[in-house]
Design a protein around this motif. Structure first.
Motif, PDB file in Angstrom:
ATOM      1  N   ALA A  46       0.823  -1.206   0.000  1.00 18.82           N
ATOM      2  CA  ALA A  46       0.000   0.000   0.000  1.00 18.82           C
ATOM      3  C   ALA A  46       0.856   1.254   0.000  1.00 18.82           C
ATOM      4  O   ALA A  46       0.546   2.242  -0.683  1.00 18.82           O
ATOM      5  CB  ALA A  46      -0.935  -0.011   1.210  1.00 18.82           C
ATOM      6  N   HIS A  47       1.949   1.243   0.753  1.00 19.65           N
ATOM      7  CA  HIS A  47       2.847   2.405   0.770  1.00 19.65           C
ATOM      8  C   HIS A  47       3.561   2.572  -0.569  1.00 19.65           C
ATOM      9  O   HIS A  47       3.753   3.696  -1.036  1.00 19.65           O
ATOM     10  CB  HIS A  47       3.852   2.266   1.908  1.00 19.65           C
ATOM     11  CG  HIS A  47       3.257   2.458   3.271  1.00 19.65           C
ATOM     12  ND1 HIS A  47       2.788   3.685   3.717  1.00 19.65           N
ATOM     13  CD2 HIS A  47       3.016   1.585   4.281  1.00 19.65           C
ATOM     14  CE1 HIS A  47       2.301   3.555   4.935  1.00 19.65           C
ATOM     15  NE2 HIS A  47       2.428   2.296   5.301  1.00 19.65           N
ATOM     16  N   GLY A  52       3.029   6.101  -5.836  1.00 17.57           N
ATOM     17  CA  GLY A  52       2.964   6.103  -7.292  1.00 17.57           C
ATOM     18  C   GLY A  52       3.474   4.875  -7.992  1.00 17.57           C
ATOM     19  O   GLY A  52       3.555   4.863  -9.224  1.00 17.57           O
ATOM     20  N   THR A  53       3.810   3.813  -7.263  1.00 13.31           N
ATOM     21  CA  THR A  53       4.303   2.596  -7.908  1.00 13.31           C
ATOM     22  C   THR A  53       3.153   1.878  -8.600  1.00 13.31           C
ATOM     23  O   THR A  53       2.108   1.633  -7.994  1.00 13.31           O
ATOM     24  CB  THR A  53       4.958   1.660  -6.883  1.00 13.31           C
ATOM     25  OG1 THR A  53       5.950   2.384  -6.155  1.00 13.31           O
ATOM     26  CG2 THR A  53       5.602   0.469  -7.577  1.00 13.31           C
ATOM     27  N   GLN A  54       3.382   1.516  -9.859  1.00  6.21           N
ATOM     28  CA  GLN A  54       2.340   0.896 -10.660  1.00  6.21           C
ATOM     29  C   GLN A  54       2.848  -0.408 -11.278  1.00  6.21           C
ATOM     30  O   GLN A  54       4.006  -0.771 -11.133  1.00  6.21           O
ATOM     31  CB  GLN A  54       1.879   1.858 -11.771  1.00  6.21           C
ATOM     32  CG  GLN A  54       1.334   3.176 -11.268  1.00  6.21           C
ATOM     33  CD  GLN A  54       0.979   4.124 -12.403  1.00  6.21           C
ATOM     34  OE1 GLN A  54       1.012   3.760 -13.574  1.00  6.21           O
ATOM     35  NE2 GLN A  54       0.655   5.360 -12.045  1.00  6.21           N
ATOM     36  N   HIS A  55       1.930  -1.064 -11.984  1.00 11.28           N
ATOM     37  CA  HIS A  55       2.264  -2.300 -12.683  1.00 11.28           C
ATOM     38  C   HIS A  55       3.463  -2.077 -13.611  1.00 11.28           C
ATOM     39  O   HIS A  55       3.485  -1.154 -14.413  1.00 11.28           O
ATOM     40  CB  HIS A  55       1.050  -2.757 -13.505  1.00 11.28           C
ATOM     41  CG  HIS A  55       1.336  -3.890 -14.438  1.00 11.28           C
ATOM     42  ND1 HIS A  55       0.832  -3.935 -15.718  1.00 11.28           N
ATOM     43  CD2 HIS A  55       2.077  -5.006 -14.274  1.00 11.28           C
ATOM     44  CE1 HIS A  55       1.253  -5.037 -16.312  1.00 11.28           C
ATOM     45  NE2 HIS A  55       2.000  -5.698 -15.460  1.00 11.28           N
ATOM     46  N   LEU A 149      10.924   3.277   8.008  1.00  8.75           N
ATOM     47  CA  LEU A 149       9.840   2.327   8.159  1.00  8.75           C
ATOM     48  C   LEU A 149       9.034   2.598   9.422  1.00  8.75           C
ATOM     49  O   LEU A 149       7.791   2.541   9.416  1.00  8.75           O
ATOM     50  CB  LEU A 149      10.401   0.905   8.186  1.00  8.75           C
ATOM     51  CG  LEU A 149       9.398  -0.242   8.338  1.00  8.75           C
ATOM     52  CD1 LEU A 149       8.427  -0.270   7.172  1.00  8.75           C
ATOM     53  CD2 LEU A 149      10.138  -1.577   8.448  1.00  8.75           C
ATOM     54  N   ALA A 150       9.707   2.922  10.516  1.00  4.13           N
ATOM     55  CA  ALA A 150       9.028   3.141  11.788  1.00  4.13           C
ATOM     56  C   ALA A 150       8.097   4.343  11.739  1.00  4.13           C
ATOM     57  O   ALA A 150       7.162   4.449  12.543  1.00  4.13           O
ATOM     58  CB  ALA A 150      10.057   3.323  12.900  1.00  4.13           C
ATOM     59  N   ALA A 151       8.343   5.267  10.784  1.00  8.17           N
ATOM     60  CA  ALA A 151       7.532   6.479  10.712  1.00  8.17           C
ATOM     61  C   ALA A 151       6.321   6.337   9.800  1.00  8.17           C
ATOM     62  O   ALA A 151       5.497   7.250   9.719  1.00  8.17           O
ATOM     63  CB  ALA A 151       8.394   7.651  10.231  1.00  8.17           C
ATOM     64  N   LEU A 152       6.190   5.209   9.103  1.00 10.60           N
ATOM     65  CA  LEU A 152       5.068   5.039   8.187  1.00 10.60           C
ATOM     66  C   LEU A 152       3.762   4.901   8.962  1.00 10.60           C
ATOM     67  O   LEU A 152       3.693   4.242   9.999  1.00 10.60           O
ATOM     68  CB  LEU A 152       5.265   3.797   7.320  1.00 10.60           C
ATOM     69  CG  LEU A 152       6.393   3.849   6.286  1.00 10.60           C
ATOM     70  CD1 LEU A 152       6.433   2.542   5.501  1.00 10.60           C
ATOM     71  CD2 LEU A 152       6.226   5.026   5.335  1.00 10.60           C
ATOM     72  N   PRO A 159      -4.323  -1.682  -1.578  1.00 10.80           N
ATOM     73  CA  PRO A 159      -4.638  -1.849  -2.997  1.00 10.80           C
ATOM     74  C   PRO A 159      -5.216  -3.228  -3.268  1.00 10.80           C
ATOM     75  O   PRO A 159      -4.977  -4.171  -2.500  1.00 10.80           O
ATOM     76  CB  PRO A 159      -3.267  -1.686  -3.668  1.00 10.80           C
ATOM     77  CG  PRO A 159      -2.305  -2.211  -2.647  1.00 10.80           C
ATOM     78  CD  PRO A 159      -2.880  -1.824  -1.310  1.00 10.80           C
ATOM     79  N   PRO A 160      -5.934  -3.404  -4.365  1.00 11.57           N
ATOM     80  CA  PRO A 160      -6.418  -4.746  -4.714  1.00 11.57           C
ATOM     81  C   PRO A 160      -5.244  -5.627  -5.117  1.00 11.57           C
ATOM     82  O   PRO A 160      -4.282  -5.151  -5.727  1.00 11.57           O
ATOM     83  CB  PRO A 160      -7.348  -4.483  -5.900  1.00 11.57           C
ATOM     84  CG  PRO A 160      -6.876  -3.189  -6.482  1.00 11.57           C
ATOM     85  CD  PRO A 160      -6.380  -2.379  -5.326  1.00 11.57           C
TER      86      PRO A 160
END
Length: 542
Positions: A46-47, A52-55, A149-152, A159-160
């Motif tokens: 999800a992060h 903006g990461t896509q297929h 990572l700890a701050a996320l 996402p599906p």
């Protein structure tokens, strides 16, 4: 054997999270159940998507071996991105070359590796995720968010799950390149399915199995460990880099976790078998021991076999990164009476193996030897943004010329050696040209040529070089330091010898045969130079 229905490997994890939610996906020190692990995969995916990461985008991972590594590669697949695993032990300069080629949208790393990149940046990069909690402030660079990572925030819209197709890319595995730039082998979901589906049918693994993940995540052997385990709901023990050749750690891990499935390069198994510590009590849990990546010297294989339970199945798996495993051989008891390595065997279902002569014509018969060319669903769709004349057309048609010379003995394929200048050391594929490209850029060196020295069942790398200016000399520490900052440890030459002039053939090209003869003639007297010999160097475990 009928062809199993296509299943993308990410689906195995999703299914085990439902069918085996409370079973361990990873064992200590990474204890986590399948339901917990998949939930964490979803959160990380999800992060990635939020930034903006896509297929089809690349998610690069440069970390030491750990659960976070596995989690990140699964998270990439969960949203249809392509994972790019980097060797956590390689120099930053080589890592930057891989990142430049991959152009990732996301980089998952830790503070030490991120600092080593020294400000590396690409326009495509949208997120750098620092997974450890080392105190440090990271400011955004351009359009790139740099986050710990700890701050996320845990509450992110999930996402599906991505429904991968046969031709979708799952990974890009970078291997040694002859031009000095590592080349990326594209791995499709269809490629992975052809191997994992066969393995599930052949080895009949169960949720009670425990897999030892000895290979690095950047190495194609590792795909068996986590994907096959997830397919049956079994657990994985991640063997850290500092444990891979630590005899005490390996023995303790096998005993503690009751490892039942082991897959590694032969050198790791030879280390265990030759130690005297691989007792019947240690090996009692082993059901399958698989090896690949290089030839297993028969004496060492005999020693290993004597340490294993009678019911433990021993397999030789064969295939370059471009095909993953395409041939296999189930080692038999009568193979232990041989005086040479076991066969590489027969093809996996749906794989076609051809033996071609120098003119590209098929050869057959027990005495015929030629290059192995593989066809089928196991073959990569090609190299990432690169066309290599030797295999570009082949890859368009689902074929790969391996560069390996093979023959047929007693109905099985047998390995006879390499056709070109690539070799394998401890399962690591090495293009000698990459080493030449690195040393050729070293200040003071005029010309360099790298060859392989064969000594019994082992190979070593030897570099020959000339200097730009007469009378100059390079010290041992100069060459070692230069190579270690630019090459993985296994690619550093064991010996480096200065010559007045490199031998040339009639066409004015470096005469590698003459250098190989020189290497053989000097190996007895110069294999272990004195500490004050400034023209030769030794590197451990090269």
């Amino acid at each position: 054997m009928s062809t199993p229905t296509f299943t993308p490997v990410i689906e195995y994890l999703r299914t085990s999270a439902q069918e085996h939610p409370d079973r361990l996906a990873f064992v200590a020190p990474d204890d986590i159940s399948y339901s917990q692990f998949y939930q964490a995969v979803r959160q990380r995916a999800a992060h990635f998507a939020r930034h903006g990461t896509q297929h089809g985008d690349r998610v690069a991972i440069w970390l030491p071996k750990c659960q976070d590594y596995a989690l990140s590669l699964y998270a990439a697949m969960e949203i249809g991105a392509v994972y790019v695993p980097l060797d956590g032990t390689q120099p930053a300069e080589r890592a930057r070359k891989i990142l430049d080629s991959a152009e990732p949208t996301v980089l998952v790393t830790d503070a030490a590796h991120f600092r080593a990149l020294d400000g590396w940046q690409r326009d495509t990069l949208k997120l750098v995720l620092i997974v450890d909690d080392v105190p440090c402030d990271y400011a955004p660079v351009g359009n790139t968010a740099i986050m710990k990572l700890a701050a996320l925030q845990p509450s992110v819209e999930l996402p599906p799950p991505f429904a991968a197709g046969v031709d979708d890319l799952a990974a890009i595995l970078f291997t040694s390149g002859s031009t000095g730039v590592p080349k990326g082998v594209q791995i499709s979901y269809g490629n992975l399915h052809s191997f994992i589906a066969w393995a599930l049918a052949e080895f009949k693994m169960t949720p009670q199995d425990v897999f030892a993940n000895h290979a690095g995540f950047h190495f194609d052997l590792s795909t068996f460990d986590y994907f096959a385990a997830a397919a049956v709901g079994a657990a994985v023990w991640i063997v850290r880099e500092d444990e891979q050749r630590d005899l005490a750690a390996l023995i303790a891990g096998i005993r503690r976790h009751k490892v039942s499935v082991w897959y590694s390069v032969p050198s790791a198994l030879a280390l265990l078998a030759g130690s005297g510590e691989l007792t019947s009590e240690v090996t009692a849990s082993l059901r399958h021991v698989l090896f690949a990546g290089e030839v297993f010297p028969i004496r060492q294989l005999q020693a290993l076999k004597s340490c294993l339970p009678a019911a433990c199945a021993l397999y030789n798996l064969y295939g370059p990164t471009e095909t993953n495993v395409c041939l296999y051989y189930h080692v038999r008891e009568d193979d232990m009476a041989r005086d040479k390595p076991v066969y590489i065997g027969n093809t996996l279902p749906g794989v076609i193996a051809e033996i071609l002569d120098a003119d590209g014509q098929p050869v057959s018969g027990e005495r015929a030897i030629g290059e192995l060319v593989v066809s089928g669903a196991c073959v990569t769709p090609g190299y990432w943004r690169r066309q290599e004349p030797a295999n570009y057309v082949n890859h368009l048609h689902g074929r790969h010329a391996t560069g390996d010379l093979v023959g047929i003995e007693n109905g099985f394929l047998y390995y006879h050696g390499r056709k070109d200048r690539m070799l394998k050391l401890n399962g690591n594929r090495i293009e000698l040209g990459e080493i030449e490209a690195v040393l050729g850029a070293m200040p003071g060196i005029a010309e360099v040529a790298v060859v392989a020295e064969c000594a019994g069942d082992t190979q070593h790398i030897v570099a020959y070089y000339t200097l730009r200016h007469a009378g100059e000399r390079l010290g041992v520490l100069d060459i070692k330091s230069y190579c270690s900052a630019r090459l993985p440890r296994y690619m550093i030459p064991r010996l480096a010898r200065q010559l007045e002039e490199l031998p040339k053939n009639a066409n004015g090209k470096i005469d590698y045969r003459a250098l190989e003869q020189l290497t053989r003639s000097t190996s007895d007297t110069a294999a272990m130079p004195h500490a004050d010999d400034r023209n030769e160097i030794v590197t451990a475990d090269a």
